[in-house]
Design a protein around this motif. Sequence first.
Motif: not given
Length: 225
Positions: A45-47, A71-75
């Motif tokens: 779902d993120v993609e 999504a990749r770094l959780g910022l």
Amino acid sequence: MTMALRGYLRFLTARGVCRAGLDHAVPIIPQWRLSSLPRYISSSDVETLIATCDQTTATGVRDRAILLLLARLGLRAGDILSLRLTDIDWQQATLSVRGKGRRETRLPLPQDAGDALLAYLDQARPHVADGRIFFMSNAPIRPLTGSSAVSDVVRGAIRKAGIPAPSNGANLLRHSAATAMLRGGATLDTVGAVLRHRSPDMTAHYAKVDVTMLLQIAQPWPGDA
């Protein structure tokens, strides 16, 4: 409400219209910290969210860079707003983030997030002297301000994707990144380092969504056939 009631009873005691100690009759309502489950969506779902960005428009290019960083770094939303051009080290492929308490942390910049960020800087970012990275797409040209601006990007992607989501703010992708890392075999220490948690308890909160791991230690329910 109970805190206010106790304070009112203490006030009445000080005024002499209530006997002392009556505030102790107000019961304490139990609250268990981190008792709820993290709100997240699956990696697929993120993609899907990221794929909703129209890369033929300046807004779409910007939003894709924001979504990938979340999504990749959780910022956090505040991390996105405070990013500056000097925070990127292209040679080392790292991103400097200043989170709560203004502590600086250097995080590895994944390839797809770095490519999306470079595309935004090259194709869509306004040509301004301001060192901040992300700007509004519509005039007047000004930096993104307020965490709601970042959350609006996530909300817009959720609406376009048409997927059910337990929440629609920037934290949704932060929680999703943490659960994805944990399910991918990352340790709690690694997840905590990426998310920059001060307390291990905050990271352990995500262990509750790893059902496969929990099944290995779950005990039979008493009386269960």
